[in-house]
Write an enzyme that holds these catalytic residues in place. Sequence first.
Site, PDB file in Angstrom:
ATOM      1  N   GLU A  13      -1.628   2.871   7.697  1.00 11.43           N
ATOM      2  CA  GLU A  13      -2.528   4.164   7.650  1.00 11.43           C
ATOM      3  C   GLU A  13      -2.951   4.559   8.836  1.00 11.43           C
ATOM      4  O   GLU A  13      -4.320   4.835   9.223  1.00 11.43           O
ATOM      5  CB  GLU A  13      -3.856   3.559   6.881  1.00 11.43           C
ATOM      6  CG  GLU A  13      -3.593   3.356   5.479  1.00 11.43           C
ATOM      7  CD  GLU A  13      -4.820   3.282   4.624  1.00 11.43           C
ATOM      8  OE1 GLU A  13      -4.703   3.245   3.217  1.00 11.43           O
ATOM      9  OE2 GLU A  13      -5.726   2.810   5.032  1.00 11.43           O
TER      10      GLU A  13
ATOM     11  N   GLU B 251      -0.040   0.552  -1.363  1.00 16.50           N
ATOM     12  CA  GLU B 251      -1.338   0.332  -1.901  1.00 16.50           C
ATOM     13  C   GLU B 251      -1.600   1.293  -2.998  1.00 16.50           C
ATOM     14  O   GLU B 251      -1.238   2.411  -2.945  1.00 16.50           O
ATOM     15  CB  GLU B 251      -2.335   0.450  -0.933  1.00 16.50           C
ATOM     16  CG  GLU B 251      -2.498  -0.364   0.255  1.00 16.50           C
ATOM     17  CD  GLU B 251      -3.501  -0.381   1.283  1.00 16.50           C
ATOM     18  OE1 GLU B 251      -4.471   0.049   0.962  1.00 16.50           O
ATOM     19  OE2 GLU B 251      -3.314  -0.717   2.407  1.00 16.50           O
TER      20      GLU B 251
END
Length: 506
Positions: A344, A448
Amino acid sequence: MDYKLLILSMACFCMLSSSNGRRAHLQNGLPVRAVNLGGWLVTEGWMKPSLFDAIPNKDLLDGSGMQLKSVTLGKYLCAETGGGTIIVANRSSASGWETFSLWRINETTFNLRVFNRQFVGLDTAGNGVDVVAVADTPTVAQTFHVERNPDHLERVRIKAPNGFYLQVKSEVLVSADYAGNGGWGDDNPSVFLLSISGGLHGEYQITNGYGPLLAPRVMKEHWSTYIVEDDFKFIKNNGLNGVRIPVGWWIASDPNPPKPYVAGSLQALDNAFSWAEKYGLNVIIDLHAAPGSQNGWEHSSSRDGSQQWGNTDENIQQTIRVIEFLTARYANSRSLFAVELINEPLAPGVSLDSLSKYYRGGVEAVRRHSAAAYVVLSNRLGPHDPRELLGLAKGFSKVAIDVHHYNLFSSIFDNLSVQQNIDYVDNNRTEQLSQITTPNGPLVFVGEWTAEWQVRDASKEDYQRYAAAQLRVFGQATFGWAYWALKNVNNHWSLEWMIKNGYIKL
């Protein structure tokens, strides 16, 4: 010729070919059906808040926002212009310039960082007592002791390094020259009302919060009990074929990681590989926290919410060395399936140029030790072109692009009904995956996702339908998916709880 026999033979041949194809595909580890071992080797306090319970002054951790209101003037301290000049006491409400981010030295001693990233300190170039925010790096002159009224913890006095207390003399003059006690009443110019804004609960906060004596014991206990061998057996027995394990950059320095981090996470990762090999599971190593923090959030171990990863070549090279260390250590393990280079990265703070430079170096580092392991490139979060990595990725073999899909963290999900959430998954998520799925391009990984959402008072059947929709759509991802996470105090974020209670069937 017996046509019935011919047709039967052809049907058997097709079934055998199809079976062999599926078997070869599965033996290759694809598609990944994995779960994240989040909150284990990289702390995320929201997943297990009790980890922080025994920290002294646990509300004053690194990155907590301190706001100070003078009891005599009724105004907040403020870094004028956000920093670079004097500290004043003339604001009737508190926002960015009135919030001081803590750097914790110990439970009562701190540096105070202002909006523009300078540190509060004494005016050593002037009279030595006026309070300013001009230093880019904290020294003794920027170190303060916070005293709290034991009967009213929101009342504090702040002792400067010269031995005197800060006091408010006027709206434009804050100085460190109050010598007396004067009590804790509203007539004492050295008393402030303390309020805390925000705060982080990551690896930096927990290890620095407990300190060098207690942190090693707390973390060792956590690492040895949060994820154990039986968890890998549970994962295997419930239709999953892999785990994604978030790690922090300091693991490459174990057993002597830089302060405040403590030793032991590398041994825990070694254990994970041994268990994965025993139960036939694949491991995706995920660099979840990069040096300097790639997104400013607690799960990247940011100290104070700042994002500094990728700003220098040395920072990028340091991160590449971490990837090389991890790949070299586990290259001979039959469970090493993939290495995810970073988790991320947040745009625009992380530029595409810096990220691309790092990805090229990271892929080369992995390939120096393993030709078999996949390399996973994480898409940036924030404003970016979702296809921006496709050109870069085409130059590499055995790579995947990781996208994270949560029906959370955006106002567009706030008022969606159960069916609207499911429709969003069926339509929007399908479209988003198709955008980055190209012929002969990189594989796609939903690294995710979770069955939690913004819907209130949803029934068990609602959750089942929502989870089933995500399994159906994310099952189309060419690399596979990984649920966040195996364990969590918030039940719907815990795949273990969801499986045991019949919310998800794999």
